[in-house]
Write an enzyme that holds these catalytic residues in place. Structure first.
Site, mmCIF file in Angstrom:
data_model
loop_
_atom_site.group_PDB
_atom_site.id
_atom_site.type_symbol
_atom_site.label_atom_id
_atom_site.label_comp_id
_atom_site.label_asym_id
_atom_site.label_seq_id
_atom_site.Cartn_x
_atom_site.Cartn_y
_atom_site.Cartn_z
ATOM 1 N N ASN A 40 -32.664 -59.634 -126.888
ATOM 2 C CA ASN A 40 -33.357 -60.229 -125.752
ATOM 3 C C ASN A 40 -34.034 -61.562 -126.065
ATOM 4 O OD1 ASN A 40 -34.031 -56.916 -124.978
ATOM 5 N ND2 ASN A 40 -32.960 -58.247 -123.556
ATOM 6 N N ARG A 88 -34.249 -57.840 -114.519
ATOM 7 C CA ARG A 88 -35.015 -58.590 -115.516
ATOM 8 C C ARG A 88 -34.822 -60.100 -115.354
ATOM 9 N NH1 ARG A 88 -36.740 -55.487 -119.824
ATOM 10 N NH2 ARG A 88 -37.192 -53.410 -119.071
ATOM 11 N N ARG A 104 -43.770 -57.715 -122.696
ATOM 12 C CA ARG A 104 -42.884 -58.340 -123.690
ATOM 13 C C ARG A 104 -43.107 -59.859 -123.799
ATOM 14 N NH1 ARG A 104 -36.861 -56.212 -124.495
ATOM 15 N NH2 ARG A 104 -37.321 -57.362 -126.398
ATOM 16 N N CYS A 110 -28.571 -54.187 -128.511
ATOM 17 C CA CYS A 110 -29.923 -54.707 -128.274
ATOM 18 C C CYS A 110 -30.662 -54.993 -129.574
ATOM 19 C CB CYS A 110 -30.798 -53.710 -127.550
ATOM 20 S SG CYS A 110 -30.143 -52.931 -126.145
ATOM 21 N N HIS A 155 -30.215 -53.911 -118.039
ATOM 22 C CA HIS A 155 -29.809 -55.111 -118.781
ATOM 23 C C HIS A 155 -28.279 -55.134 -118.801
ATOM 24 C CE1 HIS A 155 -33.642 -55.844 -121.442
ATOM 25 N NE2 HIS A 155 -33.524 -56.818 -120.550
ATOM 26 N N ASN A 182 -38.643 -49.515 -117.972
ATOM 27 C CA ASN A 182 -37.308 -49.146 -117.498
ATOM 28 C C ASN A 182 -37.268 -47.615 -117.426
ATOM 29 O OD1 ASN A 182 -36.111 -47.872 -119.889
ATOM 30 N ND2 ASN A 182 -36.209 -49.895 -120.843
ATOM 31 N N ASP A 225 -26.230 -55.869 -121.026
ATOM 32 C CA ASP A 225 -25.554 -55.381 -122.238
ATOM 33 C C ASP A 225 -25.446 -53.854 -122.287
ATOM 34 O OD1 ASP A 225 -28.144 -54.642 -122.790
ATOM 35 O OD2 ASP A 225 -28.392 -55.960 -124.511
HETATM 36 N N1 ARG Z 1 -37.719 -51.267 -123.934
HETATM 37 C C1 ARG Z 1 -36.950 -52.471 -123.926
HETATM 38 C C2 ARG Z 1 -37.077 -53.153 -122.585
HETATM 39 O O1 ARG Z 1 -37.184 -52.454 -121.602
HETATM 40 C C3 ARG Z 1 -35.536 -52.196 -124.244
HETATM 41 C C4 ARG Z 1 -34.699 -53.426 -124.350
HETATM 42 C C5 ARG Z 1 -33.301 -53.146 -124.691
HETATM 43 N N2 ARG Z 1 -32.619 -54.351 -124.836
HETATM 44 C C6 ARG Z 1 -31.445 -54.662 -124.273
HETATM 45 N N3 ARG Z 1 -30.939 -55.814 -124.580
HETATM 46 N N4 ARG Z 1 -30.850 -53.853 -123.428
HETATM 47 O O2 ARG Z 1 -37.093 -54.343 -122.466
#
Ligand code: ARG
Length: 305
Positions: A82, A155, A101, A280, A184, A28, A186
């Site tokens: 997540n 995503r 991930r 998060c 995201h 991201n 959130d």
């Molecule tokens: N580096 C993580 C990603 O890019 C950060 C996730 C943050 N989580 C969230 N629910 N916004 O997936």
């Protein structure tokens, strides 16, 4: 006076310690491994301290914390939001867009199975093959409107909407995310306990903005000032009238105070270098629909007879 000795926790939350947290890849626009590496030791220390302070603040506010063990090589596992969509004891285990991930899915599945064995969850489900859904990071429940808002585009897939609707029996409103900083859901939409919704309008398409205004009502929308949105302030944890976040301007603090909420700041800015903040780092295990809450109350009352 009420007997509070056996009072249920105000929230049950899953967290993952940041033992292996770092920014070693970029999925991201917030993530710059070179920046991280240039201050690695300092940032690792800050993350460990900040995460512990967040945990303690949530405990102080009445939350019970469940820990999932961290894993070497999965730095983003610390972002437990997540891991799944959870409502009424049912967990829908996440499927991640990026290979970086994807190794988290079986580890979270194992943790959910263990929570189910302890009676903290009742059912654990997997997503159908090929459909991405990054848990409560993209699929945010609003009990007041008996609705899930599902952010898609960066995503999660729009195709996740019928899966969520069928499993949880709630309305699902898919909203396209258009600003890569708010990749995201959130990071740009946060339904609060009193029926307000904090949001960052520019994160949504024109059509999405219209839909949110229509469903939530302008009088209930709290627009996060851009200077705060850019520090991921919308990504806050709300427990009752308390809002826990990394940092908020005086303007934002008074805005939410006018609506009846108290803000608590915790020093978790280092997680912003990975694109994450308070929400998060937390997965609510105890969220209920209105129907589910009534059923649970009924069960309690019957057990007490
Ligand atoms: N580096 C993580 C990603 O890019 C950060 C996730 C943050 N989580 C969230 N629910 N916004 O997936």
């Amino acid at each position: 006076m009420a007997d509070t000795r056996h009072a249920a926790p105000r929230a049950r939350i899953m967290m993952c310690a940041p033992d292996y947290f770092e920014v070693s890849y970029s999925i991201n626009p917030w993530m710059h491994p070179d920046d991280w590496n240039s201050r690695r030791d300092e940032l690792t220390g800050r993350s460990a301290d900040g995460w512990s302070l967040l945990r303690h603040k949530l405990e102080q506010l009445g939350a019970a914390i469940e820990l999932v063990p961290p894993a070497d090589g999965l730095p983003d596992m610390v972002f437990t939001a997540n891991a799944a969509v959870i409502l009424d004891g049912k967990a829908l285990n996440a499927t991640f867009r990026f290979p970086e991930r994807q190794g988290e899915t079986p580890l979270f599945r194992k943790a959910f199975d263990q929570l189910a064995a302890r009676g903290i969850l009742t059912e654990v489900h997997d997503m159908p093959a090929g459909v991405h859904l990054e848990g409560a990071g993209d699929c945010v429940h609003d009990i007041n409107r008996e609705t899930f808002f599902l952010g898609y585009g960066f995503r999660s897939d729009r195709e996740a909407a019928p899966v969520v609707a069928e499993l949880f029996g709630e309305q699902v409103v898919p909203l396209e995310l258009v600003d890569p900083r708010f990749y995201h859901m959130d990071t740009c939409l946060n339904p609060l306990s009193r029926g307000h919704v904090m949001w960052v309008p520019c994160a949504f398409s024109r059509q999405g903005q219209g839909l949110i205004r229509e469903i939530v009502g302008d009088e209930n929308l709290i627009e996060v000032p851009m200077e705060d949105a850019e520090k991921l302030a919308c990504n806050a944890v709300n427990l009752g009238d308390d809002i826990v976040l990394a940092e908020a301007s005086q303007r934002m603090r008074s805005m939410v105070a006018e609506h009846g909420y108290t803000t608590h700041e915790v020093p978790i800015r280092s997680f912003g270098m990975s694109g994450g903040s308070a929400w998060c780092l937390v997965l609510r295990l105890d969220r209920h629909s209105k129907r589910g809450a009534r059923a649970a109350q009924l069960e309690l009352a019957e057990a007490g007879d």
